[in-house]
Write a protein that holds these residues in place. Structure first.
Motif, mmCIF file in Angstrom:
data_model
loop_
_atom_site.group_PDB
_atom_site.id
_atom_site.type_symbol
_atom_site.label_atom_id
_atom_site.label_comp_id
_atom_site.label_asym_id
_atom_site.label_seq_id
_atom_site.Cartn_x
_atom_site.Cartn_y
_atom_site.Cartn_z
ATOM 1 N N LEU A 144 0.832 -1.206 0.000
ATOM 2 C CA LEU A 144 0.000 0.000 0.000
ATOM 3 C C LEU A 144 0.867 1.256 0.000
ATOM 4 C CD1 LEU A 144 -2.786 -1.025 2.552
ATOM 5 C CD2 LEU A 144 -2.933 -1.007 0.063
ATOM 6 N N TRP A 145 1.946 1.199 0.762
ATOM 7 C CA TRP A 145 2.863 2.344 0.843
ATOM 8 C C TRP A 145 3.501 2.640 -0.510
ATOM 9 C CZ3 TRP A 145 4.595 6.611 2.556
ATOM 10 C CH2 TRP A 145 5.935 6.978 2.517
ATOM 11 N N ARG A 146 3.955 1.611 -1.210
ATOM 12 C CA ARG A 146 4.576 1.808 -2.521
ATOM 13 C C ARG A 146 3.564 2.360 -3.524
ATOM 14 N NH1 ARG A 146 9.845 2.109 -1.398
ATOM 15 N NH2 ARG A 146 10.614 0.259 -0.315
ATOM 16 N N ILE A 147 2.326 1.881 -3.445
ATOM 17 C CA ILE A 147 1.290 2.353 -4.365
ATOM 18 C C ILE A 147 0.977 3.825 -4.102
ATOM 19 C CG2 ILE A 147 -1.164 2.123 -4.924
ATOM 20 C CD1 ILE A 147 -0.766 -0.913 -4.546
ATOM 21 N N VAL A 148 0.887 4.211 -2.820
ATOM 22 C CA VAL A 148 0.652 5.614 -2.484
ATOM 23 C C VAL A 148 1.775 6.491 -3.020
ATOM 24 C CG1 VAL A 148 0.587 7.260 -0.569
ATOM 25 C CG2 VAL A 148 -0.796 5.190 -0.468
ATOM 26 N N GLN A 149 3.011 6.059 -2.865
ATOM 27 C CA GLN A 149 4.142 6.842 -3.368
ATOM 28 C C GLN A 149 4.030 7.083 -4.867
ATOM 29 O OE1 GLN A 149 7.315 4.286 -1.780
ATOM 30 N NE2 GLN A 149 8.055 6.047 -0.631
ATOM 31 N N GLU A 150 3.748 6.022 -5.604
ATOM 32 C CA GLU A 150 3.640 6.140 -7.055
ATOM 33 C C GLU A 150 2.462 7.031 -7.434
ATOM 34 O OE1 GLU A 150 4.669 5.738 -10.947
ATOM 35 O OE2 GLU A 150 5.787 4.912 -9.247
ATOM 36 N N ALA A 151 1.328 6.851 -6.753
ATOM 37 C CA ALA A 151 0.145 7.649 -7.060
ATOM 38 C C ALA A 151 0.386 9.129 -6.769
ATOM 39 C CB ALA A 151 -1.047 7.137 -6.259
ATOM 40 N N MET A 152 1.067 9.426 -5.659
ATOM 41 C CA MET A 152 1.359 10.817 -5.320
ATOM 42 C C MET A 152 2.317 11.441 -6.332
ATOM 43 S SD MET A 152 1.611 11.111 -1.178
ATOM 44 C CE MET A 152 0.138 11.054 -0.160
ATOM 45 N N ALA A 153 3.300 10.657 -6.756
ATOM 46 C CA ALA A 153 4.236 11.163 -7.761
ATOM 47 C C ALA A 153 3.507 11.475 -9.066
ATOM 48 C CB ALA A 153 5.341 10.134 -8.003
ATOM 49 N N ASN A 154 2.592 10.597 -9.473
ATOM 50 C CA ASN A 154 1.810 10.840 -10.690
ATOM 51 C C ASN A 154 0.926 12.079 -10.545
ATOM 52 O OD1 ASN A 154 2.897 8.586 -11.910
ATOM 53 N ND2 ASN A 154 1.168 7.254 -11.426
ATOM 54 N N LEU A 164 1.904 2.399 -13.262
ATOM 55 C CA LEU A 164 0.592 1.791 -13.055
ATOM 56 C C LEU A 164 0.655 0.278 -13.166
ATOM 57 C CD1 LEU A 164 -1.590 4.344 -15.056
ATOM 58 C CD2 LEU A 164 -1.621 3.995 -12.580
ATOM 59 N N LYS A 165 1.439 -0.216 -14.105
ATOM 60 C CA LYS A 165 1.618 -1.667 -14.243
ATOM 61 C C LYS A 165 2.251 -2.250 -12.982
ATOM 62 C CE LYS A 165 2.157 -1.526 -19.283
ATOM 63 N NZ LYS A 165 3.110 -1.683 -20.411
ATOM 64 N N SER A 166 3.230 -1.528 -12.426
ATOM 65 C CA SER A 166 3.886 -1.979 -11.209
ATOM 66 C C SER A 166 2.894 -2.037 -10.048
ATOM 67 C CB SER A 166 5.048 -1.049 -10.863
ATOM 68 O OG SER A 166 5.648 -1.423 -9.638
ATOM 69 N N MET A 167 2.017 -1.030 -9.942
ATOM 70 C CA MET A 167 0.979 -1.048 -8.906
ATOM 71 C C MET A 167 0.124 -2.308 -9.030
ATOM 72 S SD MET A 167 -0.659 2.760 -8.757
ATOM 73 C CE MET A 167 0.318 4.247 -8.839
ATOM 74 N N LYS A 168 -0.347 -2.570 -10.233
ATOM 75 C CA LYS A 168 -1.239 -3.714 -10.475
ATOM 76 C C LYS A 168 -0.534 -5.025 -10.126
ATOM 77 C CE LYS A 168 -4.443 -5.417 -14.030
ATOM 78 N NZ LYS A 168 -4.099 -6.834 -14.113
ATOM 79 N N GLU A 169 0.737 -5.157 -10.532
ATOM 80 C CA GLU A 169 1.490 -6.378 -10.255
ATOM 81 C C GLU A 169 1.694 -6.571 -8.757
ATOM 82 O OE1 GLU A 169 5.033 -5.890 -12.502
ATOM 83 O OE2 GLU A 169 4.074 -6.328 -14.439
ATOM 84 N N ARG A 170 1.975 -5.488 -8.040
ATOM 85 C CA ARG A 170 2.148 -5.586 -6.583
ATOM 86 C C ARG A 170 0.865 -6.092 -5.915
ATOM 87 N NH1 ARG A 170 6.514 -2.995 -4.216
ATOM 88 N NH2 ARG A 170 7.757 -1.639 -5.566
ATOM 89 N N VAL A 171 -0.267 -5.540 -6.329
ATOM 90 C CA VAL A 171 -1.543 -5.920 -5.729
ATOM 91 C C VAL A 171 -1.886 -7.366 -6.063
ATOM 92 C CG1 VAL A 171 -4.023 -5.458 -5.730
ATOM 93 C CG2 VAL A 171 -2.406 -3.564 -5.706
ATOM 94 N N GLU A 172 -1.758 -7.738 -7.320
ATOM 95 C CA GLU A 172 -2.099 -9.101 -7.721
ATOM 96 C C GLU A 172 -1.135 -10.116 -7.127
ATOM 97 O OE1 GLU A 172 -2.293 -8.934 -11.970
ATOM 98 O OE2 GLU A 172 -4.324 -8.080 -11.967
ATOM 99 N N GLY A 173 0.092 -9.676 -6.808
ATOM 100 C CA GLY A 173 1.039 -10.556 -6.135
ATOM 101 C C GLY A 173 0.590 -10.956 -4.745
ATOM 102 N N LEU A 174 -0.357 -10.203 -4.168
ATOM 103 C CA LEU A 174 -0.933 -10.515 -2.853
ATOM 104 C C LEU A 174 -2.378 -10.997 -2.995
ATOM 105 C CD1 LEU A 174 0.433 -7.534 -0.703
ATOM 106 C CD2 LEU A 174 1.301 -9.868 -0.819
#
Length: 363
Positions: A275-285, A331-341
């Protein structure tokens, strides 16, 4: 002994669960002359189908729906601690339900043997095997299946330990790189910013002042991006909790954060970091592309024991169709992180109407 030897050799070579378990199951069915098998692994108390072979239509219809959504007696026994050794399951609950509905072919499969996958006192899941019209497994067959299951459990333990070592090594490398960037590049950019500001104050010609001012602005921008990169490599503040880290990060990148948290106490380490990594990427975008500085985050748990995070902004948005590929590596990295869990990632956006990212992860 020959069967155990062949399976042991296969297990010793494997390093990836997704490919190893189907191969081992195929080999087991082949050498034992059984027909059908499947493996459930249990993580955080919830089973998931990790491997299967030759499932009848009654168990495989609608993209394996009966194996993924329905309960069964063997998993129930595993969860309540009553499955300690290989045993005959009198009936298969999933098959029995299919027979009652009488919609799909069972291909003569009515019973199966169930074996716990374990290593010492650690339990990983269950192995189920059966054949059409086979209603009983004798002691010798169960002993063989138990020996194979122990081998599989030991291999699972080895792979999990290896994964933990790799994760630890990766984190150490990230920390080292973050330190190096902070001690070298970050300090150089800071020095460049100070030098440019000093040059601007000392310069007399307006053109030279503008040049130094431009260098100063660029160096400050580069310094801010470098600090954000260091945060991504080494999530400082996460030890104080996810919300604390999100608040600090939003301040650092210059965003106005509005957040709402409901029903969250503690989260598993992997879920929190994801969740933390996704927030970082989303904030950067948001900072780079939305054209505004406001971002909203909602974090809560639903009735299905899943954590849900919604990140939204009312910025520029962009054209996107769910049937097409995600347009950026982030965005692809976000999706892969989530689906990995075993979670679900949803992106909703439209040009001129902002962007919303919804993440749902089992906890």
């Amino acid at each position: 002994m020959e069967i155990l030897k062949e399976i042991a050799e296969l297990l010793n070579e494997g390093t990836e669960l997704n490919s190893l378990l189907p191969e081992v199951l195929h080999k087991l069915l082949y050498v034992t002359d059984l027909h059908t098998g499947w493996v459930f692994l249990i993580e955080d108390g919830e089973p998931y189908l990790a491997a299967h072979e030759n499932l009848p239509e009654a168990l495989s219809h609608h993209n394996l729906e009966p194996m993924c959504k329905h309960d069964c007696w063997c998993v129930d026994r595993f969860k309540n601690g009553r499955l300690q050794k290989a045993t005959n399951i009198i009936n298969c609950k999933r098959i029995e339900e299919a027979q009652i509905e009488n919609k799909y072919d069972t291909r003569g499969l009515t019973h199966h043997a169930t074996v716990p996958l374990r290593a010492a006192n650690e339990m990983f899941g269950v192995l189920n095997v059966g054949s059409p019209n086979k209603k009983h497994f004798d002691d010798e067959e169960l002993a063989l299946l138990e020996a194979v299951a122990f081998q599989i459990g030991t291999a699972l333990k080895r792979i999990k330990l290896t994964q933990r070592e790799q994760e630890t090594a990766l984190m150490e490398e990230r920390n080292r790189l973050a330190r190096d960037l902070h001690d070298s590049v970050n300090q150089l950019l800071f020095s460049l910013s100070l030098t440019a500001r000093g040059g601007k104050e000392m310069a007399k010609e307006e053109e030279i002042k503008e040049t130094f001012s431009y260098i100063h602005d660029l160096s400050r921008q580069a310094l801010q991006e470098m600090r954000a990169l260091i945060w991504q490599l080494k999530p400082q503040g996460l030890e104080g909790g996810l919300i604390t880290a999100i608040q600090a990060y939003s301040e650092m990148v210059g965003l106005n954060l509005k957040y709402n948290v409901d029903g969250i106490t503690t989260l598993p380490g992997k879920v929190e970091e994801t969740l933390w990594r996704i927030v970082q990427e989303a904030m950067a975008n948001c900072k780079k592309h939305s054209g505004q500085l406001n971002i909203e985050i909602a974090l809560y748990t639903n009735q299905k024991n899943k954590v849900v995070m919604v990140i939204s902004d009312q910025g520029a948005g962009f054209q996107y169709n769910e049937k097409t590929k995600l347009p950026s590596l982030g965005l692809k990295s976000m999706k892969e992180r989530v689906e990995g869990l075993n979670g679900h990632f949803c992106l909703q956006t439209e040009a001129g109407k902002g962007t919303m990212i919804t993440v749902t992860i089992p906890v």
